[in-house]
Every structure is written in structure tokens, then in C-alpha cells.
Design an enzyme around this catalytic site. Structure first.
Site, PDB file in Angstrom:
ATOM      1  N   CYS A 108       0.830  -1.199   0.000  1.00 31.89           N
ATOM      2  CA  CYS A 108       0.000   0.000   0.000  1.00 31.89           C
ATOM      3  C   CYS A 108       0.870   1.256   0.000  1.00 31.89           C
ATOM      4  O   CYS A 108       0.617   2.204  -0.745  1.00 31.89           O
ATOM      5  CB  CYS A 108      -0.933  -0.021   1.213  1.00 31.89           C
ATOM      6  SG  CYS A 108      -2.090   1.365   1.272  1.00 31.89           S
ATOM      7  N   CYS A 205      -6.516  -3.486   7.176  1.00 28.37           N
ATOM      8  CA  CYS A 205      -7.718  -2.675   7.017  1.00 28.37           C
ATOM      9  C   CYS A 205      -8.807  -3.379   6.220  1.00 28.37           C
ATOM     10  O   CYS A 205      -9.993  -3.225   6.517  1.00 28.37           O
ATOM     11  CB  CYS A 205      -7.384  -1.321   6.392  1.00 28.37           C
ATOM     12  SG  CYS A 205      -6.795  -1.399   4.676  1.00 28.37           S
TER      13      CYS A 205
END
Length: 363
Positions: A108, A205
Site C-alpha cells: 500500500c 484494514c
């Protein structure tokens, strides 16, 4: 967007809705920056399950907006869902199915944050981009360098090994010098931010319920297959429900109790075998890496440094040999346990971060 009075210029802050990024925005305002908050919508928030200790999509966006309102700064939400799926979630799934132990947070940072968010920041006319990571950036005669966070319990340099020199020039990490999380929360409290007492997110997440196997089954239906649990001496000890449930060095949850403790020594994805053995079989002294990012000076192809093979491990002395094709070989002074393909091997010299690479294999 109307310009605010500032002495240092405009800076974009990646605002996740947590206390770290919120305190980062507040601290930069105190320092004289014109702060612009940007929150990335990364996954299907409606499908996320809000539970304690997780990063919970839609609530985080709401919290980031509330913080921006409290600080009186501009705030934008950018839809990066398709990019996040292609660059983070899909590679995460494929890595697990190859028998690896992936780190989606590094991917990410490498893609959505420090590639796409960089462009957003430049489009907004920013002079810099800031995040709430606990690392330090220091300007030197040779250019900016990255250092570990002051607080060793919160240092996040392991997850930022892929930051390039040009990116580091544009980045700022205001929290790296904090001695503890209490200092960060004190900044949020000083500005009466609504997230000052918000819990830290601990799980991935996009897997808010912690069920990695369930996610993989949804992403790759029928791909999780059972197989054998085999001792290093060749004995079949039992069966497993899928290699995605295991990682190198794992001891608990093997389902083959009795006798001396056993650990996962290797995972053979092609034959779907999980190979277990005694702890002394875990030591690895040679590690092969791919996609190596080097942040040090030109010291030749063979250098002495320290390496960290897991985010929770202390750096250990080693020698690094870099090859011309972006690969490298690490020779550890003493064997390390639990070296898993898919994890990162990050390079250090003292407090300085010298880059890192992705672990391909170890022997």
C-alpha cells in the site's frame, strides 16, 4: 481552494482518521504549514465489519473529515478502490496461495500512498506530503536520509523500505521524533480533536474481522485446498485445511500435538504440503531478495550492515551482496528463525534505514 497564511508552504497530509495522522496535521499547522488533508477510500466500506482494533473504512473517513473540520483545513476524499484492489488486495491473495506470508501495508505504501497520493499532492500544488508514520527524515549534505523512529516500540521503518530517494525528498514524518504515543495523543488533545482517545488499528484494514482464509475464499473461490502436514523426516502427521493458515516458524495451531514441539519449517505450495520439524530446523543464514531498493551511498556491491527479517525482530549483523538485476543476497552472521518468503528484509546501519527487498527464499 483558498490559500491560508503559512510560512513554510502547502503540505498534504494523508489522513486515515486515526490519531497519528490527525496529530500530524495539527502539528504541521503549529509549525506554520498550510495543511490540506487527503483521505483515501481504499475498499468497500459497506462490506467492512467494524470491530475493535481494526481500521474500519466508513467511520475512518467520517473521523478524518471531523478532524479536518476541527482544524479548519481543506479535506478531500479520493476514490482509490480499484487501484487498491489491483495493487494490494489481489497480490495479497496470490502471495498467500503461493505459500508466502505477505505484507499488504508495504504494498500500500509502495503503490497507492507513495505513488498515487504523490500525484494528488502535486496536483494540489503541495510542497510536501506528510504521513503519520513513526520514522524520521533528516537532511544531509548527500540529501535526505531515513532514520528509525525514536520510540523503538513504534518504529515503522520496516514498512517503508521501498521509499525511493526522490520520494523521500518530498516526504515529511513529523511523528518520528515522538518519545511515546502519549506525546502524539497530547497533540490531539491540545487541539480538541475528536479522535484523541481513538484506539490504534491493529489488523489489516481490508480484513477487519481477521478472517484471512474467508477473504481468500471470496477472492479466489475453490483455491484453498487441503493437504498433508509432513515431518521433515518424511512422516505424514496429519492434514490441513489450506496452506493459507500457516507461516514459517509457526508453532501453535498445527493440529499435530504430542511429543516434542514442532514448527512450520517450509510450505510447499505446489504439493500443498506443510512441512514441520524441530526448532533447530528453522535457522537460516542465506536469504535471497528481489525488488531491492537501496537508499545508501555507493559503497560497492558488497557491504556490511544489519537486517531485519520481520517487523517485530531486532536488526541483526549481515553482509549484503547486491546484483545488477534488482536482486540481492544476504549473508547473516548468525542464523535467523522464521525467515518467510513474502516478508521484507530491511537494511540498517545503526539508526539509518538503507532500504530493503522482498524475501524470495532462504537456506
Amino acid at each position: 481552494m483558498a490559500a491560508m497564511n503559512s510560512t513554510k508552504g502547502r503540505i498534504v497530509v494523508a489522513m486515515s482518521g486515526g490519531v497519528d495522522s490527525s496529530a500530524t496535521a495539527a502539528l504541521l499547522m503549529e509549525q506554520g504549514w498550510e495543511v490540506v488533508g487527503v483521505t483515501l477510500q481504499l475498499y468497500d466500506h459497506g462490506a467492512a465489519v467494524c470491530r475493535p482494533k481494526t481500521c474500519c473504512g466508513s467511520k475512518d473517513i467520517h473521523d478524518a473529515r471531523a478532524v479536518a473540520d476541527a482544524l479548519g483545513i481543506a479535506h478531500y476524499v479520493m476514490d482509490m478502490e480499484s487501484t487498491f484492489q489491483a495493487d494490494v488486495i489481489d497480490p495479497f491473495a496470490e502471495s498467500y496461495l503461493r505459500g508466502e506470508t505477505p505484507i499488504p501495508c508495504v504494498l500500500c505504501n509502495q503503490t497507492v500512498k507513495f505513488r498515487d497520493l504523490f500525484q494528488v499532492a502535486r496536483d494540489l500544488g503541495a510542497d510536501a506530503l506528510a504521513t503519520g508514520h513513526y520514522v524520521r527524515r533528516e537532511d544531509t549534505a548527500q540529501g535526505p536520509v531515513m532514520l528509525k523512529g525514536i520510540d523503538p516500540t513504534r518504529d515503522q521503518s520496516y514498512f517503508l523500505f521501498s521509499v525511493t530517494r526522490s520520494q523521500l525528498d518530498f516526504l515529511r514524518f513529523p511523528l518520528g521524533g515522538m518519545l511515546s504515543k502519549d506525546e502524539t495523543r497530547a497533540i490531539a488533545l491540545r487541539h480538541n480533536l475528536p479522535v484523541a482517545t481513538k484506539r490504534d488499528s491493529q489488523d489489516i484494514c481490508f480484513v477487519p474481522d481477521g478472517d484471512y482464509a474467508g477473504l481468500l475464499e471470496r477472492l479466489r473461490p475453490g483455491a484453498i485446498l487441503d493437504g498433508e502436514i509432513v515431518h521433515v523426516d518424511g512422516r505424514v502427521l496429519g492434514r490441513h485445511a489450506g496452506i493459507v493458515h500457516y507461516t514459517i516458524g509457526q508453532r501453535k495451531g498445527l493440529g499435530v500435538g504430542g511429543g516434542a514441539p514442532l514448527y512450520v519449517v517450509r510450505i510447499e505450495a505446489e504439493t500443498r504440503r506443510v512441512v514441520v520439524g524441530p526448532r533447530e530446523m528453522l535457522g537460516r543464514s542465506l536469504i535471497r531478495l528481489r525488488a531491492v531498493n537501496w537508499l545508501g551511498e555507493d559503497e560497492g556491491e558488497d557491504v556490511a550492515l544489519e537486517v531485519r527479517v520481520r517487523s517485530t525482530r531486532p536488526p541483526k549483523p549481515a553482509r549484503l551482496t547486491r546484483h545488477g538485476d534488482g536482486t540481492a543476497t544476504v549473508f547473516l552472521d548468525q542464523p535467523e528463525e522464521g525467515v518467510a518468503p513474502g516478508q521484507a528484509c530491511v537494511f540498517y546501519r545503526g539508526e539509518r534505514v538503507l532500504g530493503g527487498g522482498w524475501i524470495v527464499s532462504a537456506q
